[in-house]
Design a protein around this motif. Structure first.
Motif, PDB file in Angstrom:
ATOM      1  N   GLY C 341      53.795  25.324  56.389  1.00  0.00           N
ATOM      2  CA  GLY C 341      55.195  25.644  56.088  1.00  0.00           C
ATOM      3  C   GLY C 341      55.365  26.067  54.643  1.00  0.00           C
ATOM      4  O   GLY C 341      56.469  26.382  54.200  1.00  0.00           O
ATOM      5  N   GLY C 342      54.255  26.014  53.890  1.00  0.00           N
ATOM      6  CA  GLY C 342      54.323  26.354  52.470  1.00  0.00           C
ATOM      7  C   GLY C 342      54.838  25.184  51.642  1.00  0.00           C
ATOM      8  O   GLY C 342      55.037  24.074  52.157  1.00  0.00           O
ATOM      9  N   GLY C 343      55.067  25.439  50.372  1.00  0.00           N
ATOM     10  CA  GLY C 343      55.434  24.360  49.440  1.00  0.00           C
ATOM     11  C   GLY C 343      56.920  24.031  49.453  1.00  0.00           C
ATOM     12  O   GLY C 343      57.554  23.953  48.401  1.00  0.00           O
ATOM     13  N   TYR C 344      57.463  23.838  50.633  1.00  0.00           N
ATOM     14  CA  TYR C 344      58.907  23.629  50.768  1.00  0.00           C
ATOM     15  C   TYR C 344      59.201  22.356  51.547  1.00  0.00           C
ATOM     16  O   TYR C 344      58.403  21.916  52.367  1.00  0.00           O
ATOM     17  N   GLU C 345      60.382  21.826  51.280  1.00  0.00           N
ATOM     18  CA  GLU C 345      60.811  20.670  52.058  1.00  0.00           C
ATOM     19  C   GLU C 345      61.519  21.166  53.306  1.00  0.00           C
ATOM     20  O   GLU C 345      62.500  21.901  53.227  1.00  0.00           O
ATOM     21  N   ILE C 346      60.979  20.796  54.448  1.00  0.00           N
ATOM     22  CA  ILE C 346      61.549  21.240  55.716  1.00  0.00           C
ATOM     23  C   ILE C 346      61.797  20.000  56.558  1.00  0.00           C
ATOM     24  O   ILE C 346      60.857  19.275  56.895  1.00  0.00           O
ATOM     25  N   GLU C 347      63.034  19.785  56.899  1.00  0.00           N
ATOM     26  CA  GLU C 347      63.354  18.546  57.634  1.00  0.00           C
ATOM     27  C   GLU C 347      62.982  18.642  59.103  1.00  0.00           C
ATOM     28  O   GLU C 347      62.529  17.678  59.695  1.00  0.00           O
ATOM     29  N   ASN C 348      63.202  19.830  59.660  1.00  0.00           N
ATOM     30  CA  ASN C 348      62.923  19.985  61.090  1.00  0.00           C
ATOM     31  C   ASN C 348      61.874  21.074  61.282  1.00  0.00           C
ATOM     32  O   ASN C 348      62.132  22.231  60.969  1.00  0.00           O
ATOM     33  N   LYS C 403      59.895  18.826  45.562  1.00  0.00           N
ATOM     34  CA  LYS C 403      60.116  18.209  44.254  1.00  0.00           C
ATOM     35  C   LYS C 403      60.021  16.700  44.411  1.00  0.00           C
ATOM     36  O   LYS C 403      59.972  16.208  45.555  1.00  0.00           O
ATOM     37  N   PRO C 404      59.993  15.970  43.316  1.00  0.00           N
ATOM     38  CA  PRO C 404      59.876  14.514  43.461  1.00  0.00           C
ATOM     39  C   PRO C 404      60.914  13.987  44.446  1.00  0.00           C
ATOM     40  O   PRO C 404      62.100  14.322  44.350  1.00  0.00           O
ATOM     41  N   GLY C 405      60.419  13.211  45.405  1.00  0.00           N
ATOM     42  CA  GLY C 405      61.298  12.657  46.430  1.00  0.00           C
ATOM     43  C   GLY C 405      61.250  13.426  47.740  1.00  0.00           C
ATOM     44  O   GLY C 405      61.595  12.888  48.794  1.00  0.00           O
ATOM     45  N   SER C 406      60.787  14.683  47.685  1.00  0.00           N
ATOM     46  CA  SER C 406      60.664  15.456  48.929  1.00  0.00           C
ATOM     47  C   SER C 406      59.532  14.884  49.778  1.00  0.00           C
ATOM     48  O   SER C 406      58.640  14.206  49.277  1.00  0.00           O
ATOM     49  N   ARG C 407      59.597  15.236  51.062  1.00  0.00           N
ATOM     50  CA  ARG C 407      58.489  14.872  51.943  1.00  0.00           C
ATOM     51  C   ARG C 407      57.824  16.151  52.469  1.00  0.00           C
ATOM     52  O   ARG C 407      58.491  17.110  52.787  1.00  0.00           O
ATOM     53  N   THR C 408      56.507  16.104  52.524  1.00  0.00           N
ATOM     54  CA  THR C 408      55.762  17.249  53.065  1.00  0.00           C
ATOM     55  C   THR C 408      55.897  17.270  54.579  1.00  0.00           C
ATOM     56  O   THR C 408      56.471  16.351  55.174  1.00  0.00           O
ATOM     57  N   LEU C 409      55.302  18.272  55.206  1.00  0.00           N
ATOM     58  CA  LEU C 409      55.333  18.371  56.668  1.00  0.00           C
ATOM     59  C   LEU C 409      54.775  17.133  57.339  1.00  0.00           C
ATOM     60  O   LEU C 409      55.249  16.722  58.385  1.00  0.00           O
ATOM     61  N   GLY C 411      54.830  14.197  56.117  1.00  0.00           N
ATOM     62  CA  GLY C 411      55.601  13.018  55.762  1.00  0.00           C
ATOM     63  C   GLY C 411      55.227  12.389  54.429  1.00  0.00           C
ATOM     64  O   GLY C 411      55.781  11.361  54.042  1.00  0.00           O
ATOM     65  N   GLU C 412      54.296  13.014  53.715  1.00  0.00           N
ATOM     66  CA  GLU C 412      53.884  12.472  52.427  1.00  0.00           C
ATOM     67  C   GLU C 412      54.999  12.670  51.389  1.00  0.00           C
ATOM     68  O   GLU C 412      55.614  13.728  51.324  1.00  0.00           O
ATOM     69  N   VAL C 413      55.234  11.631  50.579  1.00  0.00           N
ATOM     70  CA  VAL C 413      56.274  11.726  49.550  1.00  0.00           C
ATOM     71  C   VAL C 413      55.694  12.380  48.304  1.00  0.00           C
ATOM     72  O   VAL C 413      54.579  12.084  47.881  1.00  0.00           O
ATOM     73  N   ILE C 414      56.468  13.284  47.720  1.00  0.00           N
ATOM     74  CA  ILE C 414      56.057  13.971  46.494  1.00  0.00           C
ATOM     75  C   ILE C 414      56.595  13.210  45.282  1.00  0.00           C
ATOM     76  O   ILE C 414      57.757  12.779  45.266  1.00  0.00           O
ATOM     77  N   TYR C 415      55.745  13.007  44.281  1.00  0.00           N
ATOM     78  CA  TYR C 415      56.147  12.381  43.019  1.00  0.00           C
ATOM     79  C   TYR C 415      55.929  13.376  41.888  1.00  0.00           C
ATOM     80  O   TYR C 415      55.302  14.411  42.070  1.00  0.00           O
ATOM     81  N   GLN C 416      56.408  13.021  40.700  1.00  0.00           N
ATOM     82  CA  GLN C 416      56.155  13.864  39.530  1.00  0.00           C
ATOM     83  C   GLN C 416      54.654  14.076  39.346  1.00  0.00           C
ATOM     84  O   GLN C 416      54.190  15.170  39.043  1.00  0.00           O
ATOM     85  N   HIS C 417      53.881  13.003  39.570  1.00  0.00           N
ATOM     86  CA  HIS C 417      52.439  13.113  39.344  1.00  0.00           C
ATOM     87  C   HIS C 417      51.708  13.865  40.466  1.00  0.00           C
ATOM     88  O   HIS C 417      50.507  14.058  40.399  1.00  0.00           O
TER      89      HIS C 417
END
Lengths: 176, 284, 784
Positions: C341-348, C403-409, C411-417
């Motif tokens: 899905g690329g580097g984007y937050e996609i809920e569905n 971005k920090p707080g987003s989830r990947t496809l 379900g992994e959470v993204i942090y600043q690090h």
């Protein structure tokens, strides 16, 4: 030794055809040999003279990995018969460094990180060497033209072009 | 390589012709840039290699006022690129030679090899066609000059017989004011075969000649189109008109290098640009 | 935050092997000769699919100098990393034009070639599977035994009685609801052809198989010393201890030399030739035609968006034209379910990735595998959506970017690090002066000149695709000069791993980098284990292992020094080649005095030779849920972006890349010069995929361009006029000094950025690669 063509004469009989005499100078060393008429110059350098620096990338003169300097000009040694080198003066990558010291061109290749896997490097160096010999102050376009017959899959060429530029500059300064 | 051949390097034409007469399945070697690949791929086989590079006559490379330019079979393509007289008198030949293959390949490849190979997409034949070049052939019956347009028979086929050798090519002399151009489209900026190559010439009498590579089994001189153009005469509208018109005179095929559609399209573009160059030169 | 000062990290040291490579001394397998060595040549199938009715090898065997002739029956082994489906030599049936049908070992290449020409094969040509649609239809099965093939279970999902080697899926959120909420739904299909890795050194191996025991020694131009050993052991059913794999310099890999290729065939030939070493050097034609490629792919994407640009739903079918075998290809397909899905937050989201068998040369990993392909689709789709919304594609991306707080496809959470895709995108947009698409009027004005310029941007991401338990080790030994010999299991094929690891070892030990020598020529008998040199994982994993090995060595030195000083180990520290007492810094011992243990004045000795090791195993990774694709697949995400400016000749269709700005969140750059090399080289490989490269097949499945004459790669003249590498450094918490991998990434999304720039320049959306002069010019002419 076949006995017919002198002391340093190699005999390599692949085809059962009579070997052909060949005298040439490779990296300053006089070579006498008899070779199978079907043998390429590349295979002669590698398999008979054991100069493994020159590589084969395609065997069809497209990629330039086998580039050497013959009588002052670059050629693809994979599509030349060894017997055609009779009387020729040949320079390979092994002949670039002198007296244990790397040539300016070699130094600049290292300094500019103009190599990665290194497989195209010997051919690339020979094309660059011949360019600087005929044109000590090449433009970027002329460098690209001279190197375009040498494929490199790793570097993206830009560091190689930079290395040739800075080698040209240093060589010119040294001549002053 | 499955071929098993012996190697013979004659020092005279007579020796070479005798050898050809007495040895079937002989291949003539000059630069070897096509021959060696065909042998390696086992696309051809042969029993003898006749290396003609030691024959003095084939090294002939001169321009004589009133006679023209002679390029011997031993002259390599970079020699042509480096020749100032060619760049001045036969600019299309200079351009085509400079566009042919890689630098190191040009150190071996010869103009005569390029025509004897008779590849439909060869860069140099269209230039020779617009200059009405003569192919200098020698055989057991003696020497002859054959017009380049009669030399090619088909893909990889020429009129050359097994016992004949091409000694060189003669480009007739050009008058002051003669100009030409070679334009080529390929798949990348690096060395490549021509998707299409167009040579155009305007002589001192403002007559246009046009030839094109890679749109037919042989390099084509577009004589009918030339006639129409020369009847119309030169004008600023001519290039655009030719861009559309040229498509009536060619019927290229699709192959691994290009679709038929692109060949048709790019033939028009290159012909247009070639004529623009020749006509603009006049205006300036 | 105060930037930490390092002695070696971040410094542009020159590569350690430079001198050997510019003098012609560097030895590759290509150059290897052994006493008694035989040479092998192969017979290939001329048909895409055929039954082998008979093979007559009698004439070949009778040729003087021939030592072994093998056909499928002589080598009934199946090999493969993930899907055990690959035949060493075709048996009963050929599955692609170019497949090996027989193999010969003889005293020299000429004899072997002659013998091959004497083998007579009778085929019954069968109808073949040529396209993705024919594969999905499943009327003809490329592998009739697909139901019986062994594979990595729980990770890959071959479908019974089909050509689907694996069907992996993502199901996140509620896709129906997502589309219902959308103000706009955009559907597109994108395709790209198979492409060759084209390493300058073709695949080449030498094998020596003891005819009286299981002992096998293999020298190979390979990225995978230990995986190769593993798969040879499985294929031949012999213990790993009996197999020795040696890998010297290799002339380029790019994924094409990962896993197992010609090695088992050479091993079988050696055994048949009574244990004489056999060398098999592939021709360039074989490199194109018998050895694997990057798979062709078709992506069908449907995206739902709100008017404000927020993505509400993303659905994709990625179908991979994987060719006759999918031993590695299934893992390429798998990447799509967590990264497609690329580097984007996609809920569905719903993604179906199907790795398909067809009767073509098979596919494998290729630099950034799975990602250049899916990102071609996703990043072009983003631009098309932006056009339909009348939005700046930069804004659209920023609206949805991880971005920090987003989830990947998955379900992994993204942090600043985790790293920052937005900083990368902002950096390249700034570097190329991105201000949005040009207007129609501006475009028309440009068209009059015959040359049009355009700019494009594209985002990218990738994490290593590897098993959850991937691990690596490092061994370090100190000599009497205080010099360090470091042994690792990764292959330096030019990416500079040995130079970078020397920097890390020198940093930890606080010694000059020249004092560290990384041992070249990986030997599986001597060097410590590493899974595979792939996936841009080694800087992080190997870097940590080397750090730990250095720390272990420091600990050993301190233990001995503590006895010498009669101090607690906690009171000791190290600096510049000495162990010293923190309270009495004049009390110090140079490393070399500890290298063989410490000798007191009276002759008493303590300690011993300094030998340390470090290991690193990926932690916390999970297999993905078979239905939803949920899980933790990523050791580390590396985000990046490209911004490009191109010029297009509107008549010839030729594209010139004027400038490419490429930004990556590398966490911490260990050696800028080496990373620049990866970026500039990767960008040009990407440009090759974008505008030039691709396999072409005839209607009967014959590869039409198996040579550099017609399967070109970019030359010096095709390089961009300018490449600007940019590094963002949001440190990876578990990376050495914060570093994460970046070697593959420069190639990803290059075609997308060029495609987007091509839209900006011409106003035309291109959906298929390559963006060759032909394809571009004909579309422009059509749209006139």
């Amino acid at each position: 030794m076949c006995g017919e063509h002198g002391n340093n004469c190699f005999v390599h009989v692949d085809s059962g055809l009579p070997p052909v005499g060949l005298k040439c100078v490779v990296n300053g060393e006089e070579i006498q040999a008899c070779v199978d008429p079907t043998m390429t110059l590349l295979n002669f350098l590698r398999n008979e003279l054991k100069l493994f620096g020159t590589k084969e990338g395609c065997g069809e003169g497209e990629c330039g990995a086998c580039t050497i300097i013959m009588n002052g000009e670059t050629v693809n040694s994979c599509i030349i018969l060894a017997v055609e080198a009779d009387g020729a003066e040949i320079l390979t990558v092994e002949g670039l460094a002198k007296d244990g010291e790397l040539s300016i061109l070699q130094q600049e290749f290292i300094k500019m990180d103009a190599l990665q896997c290194g497989f195209c490097t010997p051919g690339m160096l020979m094309s660059a060497r011949a360019l600087l010999d005929r044109n000590p102050n090449p433009s970027e376009e002329e460098i690209k033209e001279a190197l375009a017959g040498n494929f490199c899959r790793c570097t993206g060429y830009i560091p190689i072009i930079d290395a040739v530029k800075s080698a040209a500059k240093r060589e010119r300064e040294e001549l002053k | 390589m499955l071929s098993k051949f012996d190697y013979y390097k004659p020092k005279s034409i007579k020796e070479a012709l005798d050898y050809l007469d007495n040895n079937d399945e002989t291949r003539i070697l000059a630069g070897g840039t096509d021959l060696m690949i065909l042998l390696r791929r086992n696309a051809i086989t042969c029993k003898h290699i006749l290396d003609i590079k030691a024959i003095p006559e084939i090294q002939r490379f001169d321009y004589k006022n009133g006679e023209g330019l002679y390029i011997g079979a031993g002259v390599n393509v970079n020699q042509i690129v480096d020749s100032e007289i060619i760049e001045e008198k036969y600019p299309a030949l200079h351009q085509a030679a400079a566009s042919l293959a890689s630098y190191q390949l040009r150190n071996r490849a010869t103009l005569v090899g390029n025509i004897c190979n008779a590849s439909p997409g060869g860069d140099l034949p269209p230039v020779l066609l617009v200059y009405d070049a003569e192919v200098h052939i020698i055989g057991p019956e003696g020497e002859k000059m054959v017009n380049i347009k009669d030399f090619f028979l088909g893909v990889k086929k020429t009129i050359l017989k097994d016992n004949e050798i091409v000694l060189g090519v003669l480009l007739p002399d050009v008058e002051e004011g003669d100009n030409s151009v070679y334009l080529k489209q390929s798949r990348l900026k690096g060395h490549d075969l021509a998707t299409v190559g167009v040579a155009a010439r305007r002589n001192n009498e403002n007559k246009i000649s046009l030839a094109i590579a890679a749109v037919a089994p042989i390099p084509l001189k577009l004589t009918e189109l030339e006639d129409v153009i020369n009847e119309k005469g030169l004008s600023n509208d001519l290039p655009d008109w030719v861009e559309g018109e040229i498509k009536k005179y060619i019927s290229p095929i699709s192959d691994v290098r290009s679709s038929k559609e692109y060949r048709i399209h790019i033939s028009g573009v290159l012909a247009k640009r070639a004529l623009q160059t020749l006509i603009e030169k006049e205006v300036n | 935050m105060v930037e930490k000062e390092y002695r070696h990290i971040g410094k542009s040291y020159l590569r350690k092997e430079g001198q050997e490579k510019v003098t012609g001394q560097a030895m590759y397998i290509h150059d290897l000769e052994l006493p008694g060595m035989l040479h092998a040549k192969l017979l290939h199938s001329p048909h895409a699919r055929a039954k082998i009715l008979s093979i007559d090898t009698s004439k070949a065997k009778a040729l003087p100098g021939v030592k072994a002739v093998l056909v499928g029956e002589d080598a009934p082994y199946l090999v493969g990393l993930y899907m055990i489906d690959k035949r060493i030599i075709a048996r009963d049936e050929v599955r692609y034009q170019g497949e090996v049908v027989a193999a010969v070992a003889a005293i020299d290449e000429v004899t072997a070639e002659k013998a091959v020409s004497l083998i007579e094969v009778e085929y019954e040509v069968l109808p073949a599977v040529h396209t993705i649609d024919e594969a999905l239809e499943g009327k003809i099965l490329v592998h009739e035994d697909i139901n019986d093939l062994d594979y990595m279970k729980g990770v890959f999902f071959p479908q019974p009685d089909s050509n689907i080697a694996s069907w992996n899926t993502t199901k996140k959120g509620d896709i129906e609801k997502g589309f219902a909420e959308a103000d706009l739904i955009v559907e597109n299909e994108f395709t790209l052809p198979a492409v060759a890795h084209a390493p300058m050194e073709t695949h080449v191996s030498v094998a020596q198989a003891d005819p009286y025991s299981n002992k096998l020694k293999v020298w190979s131009s390979s990225q995978s010393p230990f995986t190769l050993r593993d798969m040879l052991a499985k294929a031949f059913n012999i213990p790993r201890k009996d197999i020795e794999v040696v890998i010297p310099y290799i002339g380029g890999g790019f994924g094409g030399k990962a896993g197992i290729h010609i090695e088992p065939l050479v091993a079988v030939l050696s055994k048949a030739a009574k244990g004489r070493p056999v060398k098999l050097k592939m021709t360039r034609e074989e490199e194109f035609n018998q050895l694997p490629t990057r798979a062709g792919m078709r992506g069908r994407i449907k995206t739902g968006v709100k008017k404000n640009g927020k993505i509400t739903a993303f659905q994709a079918y990625y179908d991979w034209d994987s060719g006759a075998y999918a031993d590695y290809g299934v893992n390429v397909g798998k990447t799509a379910v967590y990264s497609g899905g690329g580097g984007y937050e996609i809920e569905n989201a719903e993604i179906h990735s199907r790795t398909l068998y067809t009767n073509k040369v098979f596919s494998t990993a290729y630099r950034g595998f799975g990602h250049l392909e899916t990102h071609w689709s996703v990043e072009r789709q983003m631009d098309i959506i932006a056009q339909k919304l009348g939005m700046d594609p930069f804004e659209l991306r920023m609206k949805n970017i991880l971005k920090p707080g987003s989830r990947t496809l998955s379900g992994e959470v993204i942090y600043q690090h985790t790293g920052s895709p937005s900083e990368c995108l902002e950096a390249v947009a700034k570097e190329i002066g991105w201000t949005g698409y040009q207007t129609k009027e501006e475009r028309l004005e440009q068209f009059k000149t015959g040359k049009v310029r355009g700019k494009g941007i594209a985002l990218l991401q990738k994490a290593p695709a590897m098993p959850t338990n991937t691990s690596t080790g490092a061994i370090m030994q100190m000599d009497e000069d205080g010099g360090v010999k470091l042994m690792i299991g990764a292959v330096d094929m030019g990416q500079g791993v040995n130079t970078a690891m020397a920097q890390i070892a020198a940093e930890e030990l606080d010694i000059p980098v020249e004092k560290v020598e990384v041992s070249w020529e990986i030997n599986s008998d001597k060097h410590p284990y590493d899974w595979n040199t792939v996936a841009s994982k080694y800087t992080l994993m190997g870097g940590n292992a080397v750090k730990k090995a250095a720390q272990d060595m420091l600990r050993q030195m301190k233990e001995v020094a503590a006895q010498v000083f009669r101090a607690h180990i906690e009171e000791l520290a190290h600096k510049d080649g000495y162990i010293y007492h923190i309270k009495h810094p004049d009390k110090k011992i140079p490393y070399n005095k500890l290298s063989r243990g410490y000798v007191f004045e009276n002759g008493n000795a303590i300690g011993g030779p300094l030998i340390s090791h470090g290991v690193y195993t990926a932690s916390g990774l999970t297999n993905l849920d078979p239905e939803t694709g949920e899980g933790l697949p990523a050791l580390a995400w590396t985000f990046g972006a490209h911004g490009v400016e191109i010029e297009v000749d509107v008549e010839t269709g030729e594209i010139t890349v004027l400038k490419m700005a490429s930004a990556f969140d590398a966490g911490k750059v260990i050696n800028k010069k080496l990373v620049d090399g990866q970026v500039i080289g990767g960008v040009l490989q990407g440009i090759g995929s974008a505008i030039l490269e691709g396999y072409k097949f005839s209607s009967d499945g014959t590869l039409l361009n198996p040579s550099f004459t017609d399967n070109k790669i970019p030359t010096a003249k095709d390089a961009p006029l300018e490449v600007v590498p940019i590094y963002i450094e949001n440190e990876q918490v578990d990376g050495p000094y914060g570093a994460r991998g970046v070697a593959e990434h420069p190639m990803i999304s290059v075609p997308s950025a060029v495609g987007n720039a091509l839209y900006d320049a011409t106003g035309i959306n291109f959906h298929s690669l390559p963006l060759s002069p032909e394809n571009v010019a004909l579309r422009i002419a059509e749209n006139k």
